[in-house]
Write a protein that holds these residues in place. Structure first.
Motif, PDB file in Angstrom:
ATOM      1  N   ASP A 102     -10.815  12.613  23.282  1.00 54.07           N
ATOM      2  CA  ASP A 102      -9.618  12.514  24.134  1.00 54.07           C
ATOM      3  C   ASP A 102     -10.018  12.368  25.604  1.00 54.07           C
ATOM      4  O   ASP A 102      -9.425  11.570  26.352  1.00 54.07           O
ATOM      5  CB  ASP A 102      -8.751  13.747  23.933  1.00 54.07           C
ATOM      6  CG  ASP A 102      -7.495  13.719  24.800  1.00 54.07           C
ATOM      7  OD1 ASP A 102      -6.653  12.840  24.595  1.00 54.07           O
ATOM      8  OD2 ASP A 102      -7.387  14.580  25.705  1.00 54.07           O
ATOM      9  N   ALA A 103     -11.051  13.117  26.016  1.00 55.58           N
ATOM     10  CA  ALA A 103     -11.519  13.015  27.406  1.00 55.58           C
ATOM     11  C   ALA A 103     -12.089  11.626  27.685  1.00 55.58           C
ATOM     12  O   ALA A 103     -11.884  11.065  28.774  1.00 55.58           O
ATOM     13  CB  ALA A 103     -12.579  14.088  27.676  1.00 55.58           C
ATOM     14  N   LEU A 150     -11.913  16.513  36.243  1.00 50.06           N
ATOM     15  CA  LEU A 150     -11.656  16.277  34.825  1.00 50.06           C
ATOM     16  C   LEU A 150     -12.723  16.942  33.961  1.00 50.06           C
ATOM     17  O   LEU A 150     -12.419  17.593  32.955  1.00 50.06           O
ATOM     18  CB  LEU A 150     -11.606  14.767  34.567  1.00 50.06           C
ATOM     19  CG  LEU A 150     -11.119  14.304  33.202  1.00 50.06           C
ATOM     20  CD1 LEU A 150     -10.498  12.917  33.296  1.00 50.06           C
ATOM     21  CD2 LEU A 150     -12.265  14.250  32.179  1.00 50.06           C
ATOM     22  N   ASP A 161      -9.168   5.183  30.920  1.00 43.53           N
ATOM     23  CA  ASP A 161      -7.881   4.821  31.527  1.00 43.53           C
ATOM     24  C   ASP A 161      -7.913   4.958  33.050  1.00 43.53           C
ATOM     25  O   ASP A 161      -7.385   4.104  33.771  1.00 43.53           O
ATOM     26  CB  ASP A 161      -6.768   5.698  30.951  1.00 43.53           C
ATOM     27  CG  ASP A 161      -6.451   5.366  29.504  1.00 43.53           C
ATOM     28  OD1 ASP A 161      -6.811   4.250  29.073  1.00 43.53           O
ATOM     29  OD2 ASP A 161      -5.875   6.223  28.803  1.00 43.53           O
ATOM     30  N   ARG A 162      -8.519   6.024  33.540  1.00 45.09           N
ATOM     31  CA  ARG A 162      -8.499   6.299  34.981  1.00 45.09           C
ATOM     32  C   ARG A 162      -9.579   5.560  35.759  1.00 45.09           C
ATOM     33  O   ARG A 162      -9.459   5.383  36.968  1.00 45.09           O
ATOM     34  CB  ARG A 162      -8.649   7.812  35.202  1.00 45.09           C
ATOM     35  CG  ARG A 162      -7.504   8.625  34.617  1.00 45.09           C
ATOM     36  CD  ARG A 162      -7.653  10.109  34.959  1.00 45.09           C
ATOM     37  NE  ARG A 162      -6.653  10.919  34.270  1.00 45.09           N
ATOM     38  CZ  ARG A 162      -6.529  12.243  34.422  1.00 45.09           C
ATOM     39  NH1 ARG A 162      -7.359  12.889  35.242  1.00 45.09           N
ATOM     40  NH2 ARG A 162      -5.598  12.904  33.761  1.00 45.09           N
ATOM     41  N   GLU A 210     -11.156   8.811  26.349  1.00 48.15           N
ATOM     42  CA  GLU A 210     -10.032   7.891  26.503  1.00 48.15           C
ATOM     43  C   GLU A 210      -9.398   8.024  27.895  1.00 48.15           C
ATOM     44  O   GLU A 210      -9.049   7.021  28.530  1.00 48.15           O
ATOM     45  CB  GLU A 210      -8.992   8.165  25.415  1.00 48.15           C
ATOM     46  CG  GLU A 210      -9.476   7.814  24.002  1.00 48.15           C
ATOM     47  CD  GLU A 210      -8.468   8.197  22.938  1.00 48.15           C
ATOM     48  OE1 GLU A 210      -7.426   8.814  23.307  1.00 48.15           O
ATOM     49  OE2 GLU A 210      -8.715   7.906  21.752  1.00 48.15           O
ATOM     50  N   ARG A 211      -9.271   9.261  28.373  1.00 46.17           N
ATOM     51  CA  ARG A 211      -8.688   9.464  29.700  1.00 46.17           C
ATOM     52  C   ARG A 211      -9.579   8.890  30.801  1.00 46.17           C
ATOM     53  O   ARG A 211      -9.084   8.315  31.786  1.00 46.17           O
ATOM     54  CB  ARG A 211      -8.454  10.962  29.933  1.00 46.17           C
ATOM     55  CG  ARG A 211      -7.202  11.498  29.236  1.00 46.17           C
ATOM     56  CD  ARG A 211      -6.976  12.957  29.575  1.00 46.17           C
ATOM     57  NE  ARG A 211      -7.901  13.807  28.831  1.00 46.17           N
ATOM     58  CZ  ARG A 211      -8.293  15.025  29.226  1.00 46.17           C
ATOM     59  NH1 ARG A 211      -7.870  15.498  30.384  1.00 46.17           N
ATOM     60  NH2 ARG A 211      -9.091  15.734  28.484  1.00 46.17           N
TER      61      ARG A 211
END
Length: 727
Positions: A161-162, A89, A168-169, A164-165
């Motif tokens: 945005d990164a 990522l 989530d992960r 938030e990802r």
């Protein structure tokens, strides 16, 4: 008839034109400056960055930064930095960002590890102390001295945005983005919220107090109209200044609070004097009452506003943009408050004067009416304040010494005053950047802003200086030197709240090679030193201006000196309460802050408390002196003139002080620590001045020293006879 009377008569004779002109001006300001129709509004043009003083720390920061580049950072903690999904990522993110113009990215997870699995030394600050986190910085390079804001916004958006990802992960992970632009947006948002909260708290209570004073909604609403006009006009002036200089978000809150306090003060004085003059001349001639009110209370407004303007001008003598901006804003709102009191209020009185002279609806309520008449704006010949003054006059020397001793006792904590920059140290938990800043300090201390930093041109010099500094008191450790920008730096870890002492100790024993000291505490020390250098000139201008104005008003040299000494006592006491409450943490519980985050009293708050606290104190001094001087000029004996003057002015001073205390207390409920401290300091200063100083100390001292109270040398007496400011 004096100039205030002529100005008020012109406005009252043509009230529709006067009100229409003011409405057009305020409407235009709201449309252009506040709503931002056709362009940027005021809040979109504000700057939340701290303006540091030019000095040693500033030069060191320039060497370390290497230019005007702007960086944004993705902070991640609570993850396995070797997780393949995570490394994939960050690699993809770094590739995306690198495609943007002038952007350089460092992906710490892609750096080669040492044989033992640890990160390379040059990247150590990018990893958490416990190994469970990392920082991914992206830097936008400056071109021709400036960066592309669009690119900065795009970098922040992709990092967000990164984050938030990642959340989530990887459940339970901390992922935050920090940058200068995001910090600016956060503080501007807090400033707007504090402004709205302060007004929400202050205005309804101010209206309630004025209902008690005036006994009706109509009379109570007029000072609030003046307040709204003054605040809007002041914000419009700030909007214009944003095209000439950077305006910090703090300036807006300060100017709003000052404008609200001053305009309500002046509105109370004008409206109450109008009603007094109208009731004293029956049948009432409305225009004549307006003119007499302007020639007496209006002249007092002009004098007290001039003193406040002089105090605001003193701020322009400090070579710091943020202080000068506050001075310009305060000066603007003071002028607008005076003009609205001398033109808009007379016009409104001309239109609404007849209903104002009739008892308000609230006075007709059984039980309530008697209470309102007891605390109304037109004082009886004898009452609470005259009786209190006569009791004080029985033992004037004892009361004077007791009041002075009480104020000195309250001021005692100032001896332990520590200056701080709360904008940096005390970011509130409600800030959108609080999570990033707190995680950075907790898990990445080497990457956080250091309290004290040694800066040299070479590594060898940094190493030898670090060995010397490590032996100083309060120094816990000194980090190994590392290169940054055009210089070498070594972070100095200091004991809690001792940074300023360490900076002073380091600078007291200078090495023989080029060197500089920077860091959060060094910047605060330099900022305070710059203010201290400008303070004598500012104090001289304010003191001389006040002495000249009060002398021309009273013909005495003793009265101005007494006023300066009394103000010094009350301001010292308010700073003492500030140290006890914030620096010592005694206000932490009910004012909702962590005492460990408050390293001292904000250096800017100390300055503004002294300047604006003095200006507000002079308001009440003018209110009392104008009434006492009236009695003296009528031939009333000095002691009786003091009692009558306090009786005539006491209700308005008490009401005005209560409203201003509410105003500043409302702003003290905000989240920004600098506004919280300033609101508290000014509320305490006004409370002490309106109670201990004006009700006890001033009448006691003037009675005790009444034989010399109106003294001035013969040449100055002749000068006063020619140029006196008279009602």
């Amino acid at each position: 008839m004096g100039r205030p009377g002529r100005l008020a008569r012109a406005a009252a004779r043509h009230p529709a034109i006067t009100i229409a002109v003011w409405a057009a001006i305020i409407g235009g300001i709201v449309t252009v400056a506040l709503a931002g129709v056709g362009g940027q509004g005021l809040f979109s043009r504000l700057d939340s960055g701290w303006t540091w003083a030019e000095g040693e720390s500033t030069h060191a920061d320039e060497l370390l930064s290497g230019g005007d580049d702007q960086s944004s950072t993705l902070l991640v903690h609570g993850v396995d930095t070797a997780d393949p999904e995570l490394t994939g990522l960050t690699a993809a993110l770094a590739a995306e960002l690198a495609e943007l113009p002038e952007v350089t990215v460092v992906d710490p997870l892609a750096l080669p590890r040492l044989p033992d699995g640890t990160p390379p030394p040059q990247a150590a600050r990018l990893f958490a102390d416990d190994g469970d986190g990392f920082l991914l910085p992206a830097t936008v390079a400056a071109v021709d001295g400036s960066v592309d804001d669009t690119t900065v916004d795009e970098v922040d958006a992709r990092l967000t945005d990164a984050a938030e990802r990642i959340r989530d992960r990887f459940p339970g992970a901390v992922a935050e983005v920090g940058s200068t632009a995001l910090l600016v947006d956060s503080i501007v948002s807090l400033s707007e919220n504090d402004l709205q909260r302060g007004e929400t708290v202050a205005l309804p209570i101010a209206l309630l107090v004025m209902l008690v004073v005036f006994g009706g909604f109509l009379a109570a609403g007029l000072p609030l109209v003046g307040a709204i006009v003054s605040i809007t006009g002041g914000l419009g002036a700030l909007f214009g200044f944003t095209y000439l200089m950077d305006i910090n978000t703090t300036v807006v809150n300060v100017v709003t609070a000052v404008g609200l306090g001053l305009s309500i003060d002046y509105g109370l004085l004008i409206v109450s004097r109008f009603r007094e003059e109208a009731h004293a001349h029956v049948p009432a001639d409305r225009l004549s009452a307006i003119v007499r009110a302007a020639d007496t209370a209006g002249r007092t407004v002009l004098y007290s506003g001039t003193v406040f303007a002089i105090a605001s001008l003193g701020l322009l003598l400090f070579p710091l943009p943020i202080v000068q901006a506050i001075g310009l804003g305060a000066l603007s709102v003071t002028v607008i408050s005076i003009l609205s009191a001398l033109t808009l209020l007379p016009a409104l009185l001309a239109v609404l004067g007849a209903p104002l002279l009739r008892p308000g609806l609230l006075t007709r309520i059984p039980g309530v009416g008697a209470l309102l008449r007891r605390f109304g704006d037109v004082a009886p010949e004898e009452g609470l304040f005259s009786r209190l003054t006569r009791r004080v006059q029985r033992h004037p020397a004892l009361v004077t010494l007791a009041c002075a001793a009480a104020l000195v006792l309250l001021a005692a904590p100032v001896l332990q005053l520590r200056l701080a920059n709360t904008s940096v140290d005390s970011l509130p938990a409600t800030s959108q950047q609080y999570g990033f800043q707190s995680a950075l300090r907790a898990h990445f201390p080497a990457a956080a802003d250091q309290r004290v930093v040694l800066v040299t041109e070479t590594e060898a010099d940094a190493e030898s200086w670090a060995e010397q500094v490590a032996r100083l008191p309060h120094v816990v450790s000194v980090a190994a030197p590392e290169q940054a920008g055009e210089a070498w730096q070594a972070a100095v870890r200091v004991a809690h709240r001792t940074g300023a002492d360490v900076v002073a100790a380091i600078r007291a024993d200078r090495p023989g090679f080029p060197h500089w000291v920077t860091g959060a505490d060094a910047r605060t020390v330099d900022f305070a030193a710059t203010l201290a250098a400008g303070a004598p000139w500012a104090a001289l201008v304010i003191a001389l201006g006040t002495i000249v104005l009060l002398f021309l008003m009273t013909g005495s040299l003793v009265v101005p000196i007494k006023a300066l000494l009394a103000s010094a006592l009350s301001l010292g006491a308010s700073l003492g309460v500030l140290v006890w409450g914030f620096q010592d943490g005694n206000f932490a519980g009910f004012m909702r802050f962590d005492p460990d985050d408050v390293l001292g009293v904000d250096v800017l708050v100390v300055l503004l408390t002294l300047v604006f606290g003095f200006g507000l104190a002079m308001d009440y001094e003018m209110f009392i002196l104008s009434r006492i001087t009236e009695q003296v000029e009528r031939g009333v004996p000095d002691a009786e003139a003091i009692a009558r003057g306090l009786q005539r002015s006491g209700r308005i001073i008490t009401s005005a002080a209560l409203i201003i205390i509410v105003v500043f207390a409302g702003f003290a409920t905000g989240d920004l620590m600098v506004i919280k401290q300033l609101g508290t300091a000014l509320a305490v200063a006004v409370f002490l001045d309106a109670t201990i100083v004006r009700c006890l100390l001033v009448p006691a001292f003037m009675t005790w020293q009444r034989r010399i109270m109106w003294w001035a040398p013969a040449p100055l007496k002749r000068l006063h006879a020619r140029f006196a400011l008279r009602d």
